[in-house]
Every structure is written in C-alpha cells, then in structure tokens.
Design a protein around this motif. Structure first.
Motif, short mmCIF file in Angstrom:
data_model
loop_
_atom_site.label_atom_id
_atom_site.label_comp_id
_atom_site.label_asym_id
_atom_site.label_seq_id
_atom_site.Cartn_x
_atom_site.Cartn_y
_atom_site.Cartn_z
N VAL A 3 0.85 -1.19 0.00
CA VAL A 3 0.00 0.00 0.00
C VAL A 3 0.88 1.24 0.00
CG1 VAL A 3 -1.72 1.30 1.33
CG2 VAL A 3 -1.85 -1.20 1.22
N LEU A 4 0.57 2.18 -0.88
CA LEU A 4 1.28 3.44 -0.95
C LEU A 4 0.53 4.47 -0.10
CD1 LEU A 4 3.53 5.20 -2.19
CD2 LEU A 4 1.94 5.68 -4.07
N LEU A 5 1.24 5.04 0.88
CA LEU A 5 0.67 6.06 1.75
C LEU A 5 1.26 7.41 1.34
CD1 LEU A 5 1.12 4.10 5.09
CD2 LEU A 5 -0.96 4.29 3.73
N VAL A 6 0.40 8.35 0.96
CA VAL A 6 0.86 9.63 0.45
C VAL A 6 0.58 10.72 1.47
CG1 VAL A 6 0.65 11.32 -1.42
CG2 VAL A 6 0.42 8.87 -1.91
N ASN A 7 1.64 11.40 1.90
CA ASN A 7 1.52 12.53 2.81
C ASN A 7 1.58 13.80 1.97
OD1 ASN A 7 1.74 14.54 4.71
ND2 ASN A 7 3.35 13.56 5.91
N GLY A 8 0.44 14.47 1.83
CA GLY A 8 0.38 15.70 1.05
C GLY A 8 0.50 16.96 1.88
N SER A 9 0.74 16.81 3.16
CA SER A 9 0.87 17.96 4.05
C SER A 9 2.21 18.64 3.86
CB SER A 9 0.75 17.49 5.51
OG SER A 9 1.07 18.53 6.40
N PRO A 10 2.25 19.98 3.99
CA PRO A 10 3.54 20.66 3.92
C PRO A 10 4.41 20.41 5.16
CG PRO A 10 1.79 22.24 4.36
CD PRO A 10 1.14 20.91 4.10
N HIS A 11 3.83 19.82 6.20
CA HIS A 11 4.55 19.53 7.43
C HIS A 11 4.92 18.05 7.46
CE1 HIS A 11 3.29 23.47 8.70
NE2 HIS A 11 2.04 23.12 8.42
N ARG A 12 6.18 17.76 7.24
CA ARG A 12 6.63 16.37 7.10
C ARG A 12 6.27 15.50 8.31
NH1 ARG A 12 11.65 14.60 4.06
NH2 ARG A 12 11.33 12.38 4.08
N ASP A 13 6.42 16.02 9.50
CA ASP A 13 6.18 15.22 10.70
C ASP A 13 4.95 15.68 11.47
OD1 ASP A 13 8.45 13.57 10.33
OD2 ASP A 13 9.73 15.18 11.05
N GLY A 14 3.96 16.15 10.75
CA GLY A 14 2.74 16.64 11.39
C GLY A 14 1.71 15.55 11.64
N CYS A 15 0.47 15.97 11.81
CA CYS A 15 -0.63 15.06 12.14
C CYS A 15 -0.90 14.05 11.03
CB CYS A 15 -1.89 15.86 12.43
SG CYS A 15 -1.76 16.88 13.91
N THR A 16 -0.78 14.47 9.77
CA THR A 16 -1.01 13.54 8.66
C THR A 16 0.00 12.42 8.70
OG1 THR A 16 -1.94 15.31 7.30
CG2 THR A 16 -1.19 13.32 6.15
N ASN A 17 1.25 12.74 8.94
CA ASN A 17 2.29 11.72 9.04
C ASN A 17 1.99 10.77 10.20
OD1 ASN A 17 4.96 10.61 8.26
ND2 ASN A 17 5.44 11.19 10.36
N GLU A 18 1.54 11.30 11.31
CA GLU A 18 1.21 10.46 12.46
C GLU A 18 0.07 9.49 12.11
OE1 GLU A 18 1.57 8.76 16.12
OE2 GLU A 18 2.89 10.28 15.26
N ALA A 19 -0.94 9.99 11.42
CA ALA A 19 -2.06 9.13 11.02
C ALA A 19 -1.59 8.05 10.06
CB ALA A 19 -3.16 9.97 10.37
N LEU A 20 -0.74 8.40 9.10
CA LEU A 20 -0.22 7.41 8.16
C LEU A 20 0.65 6.37 8.85
CD1 LEU A 20 0.66 9.68 5.10
CD2 LEU A 20 -1.32 8.19 5.39
N THR A 21 1.37 6.77 9.87
CA THR A 21 2.18 5.83 10.64
C THR A 21 1.29 4.82 11.36
OG1 THR A 21 3.93 7.46 10.91
CG2 THR A 21 3.89 5.64 12.50
N ILE A 22 0.21 5.29 11.94
CA ILE A 22 -0.73 4.39 12.61
C ILE A 22 -1.34 3.41 11.61
CG2 ILE A 22 -2.96 4.29 13.83
CD1 ILE A 22 -2.10 7.01 15.13
N ILE A 23 -1.72 3.92 10.45
CA ILE A 23 -2.28 3.05 9.41
C ILE A 23 -1.25 2.00 8.99
CG2 ILE A 23 -3.04 2.99 7.00
CD1 ILE A 23 -4.33 5.78 7.58
#
Length: 54
Positions: A3-23
C-alpha cells in the motif's frame, strides 16, 4: 500486497504523518507492506496529453 501512503501535508512530521504511521502499523499486523512518501507542496497534475503511445 503493498500500500502506498501519500503525505500531502507541507509539514513532514505533522498530524497527517502520524495518522499514516498508525495506518502503516495496523496494516503490518496483516502482513501488508507499506511505503510512505511525502510530496510536500509539489503540484500533482494529470495527463498533459503528449499523445505518446506506450
């Protein structure tokens, strides 16, 4: 399966990254590989109709 997880947030280690890590961690429980990419502020565009055939 992978599965490819795409972080489109301008903040590399922000909330989106945390959610993708959990997934990613949850998918790993089912032996599903993941790859996470960060696209920053890059524009994602569709086909530019170059009319090239594969």
């Amino acid at each position: 399966m992978k599965v490819l997880l795409v972080n489109g947030s301008p903040h590399r280690d922000g909330c989106t990254n945390e959610a993708l890590t959990i997934i990613s961690e949850e998918l790993a429980k089912y032996d599903i590989d993941t790859e996470k990419i960060w696209i920053r502020n890059r524009q994602v565009r569709g086909c530019v109709a170059c009319e090239k055939m594969p």
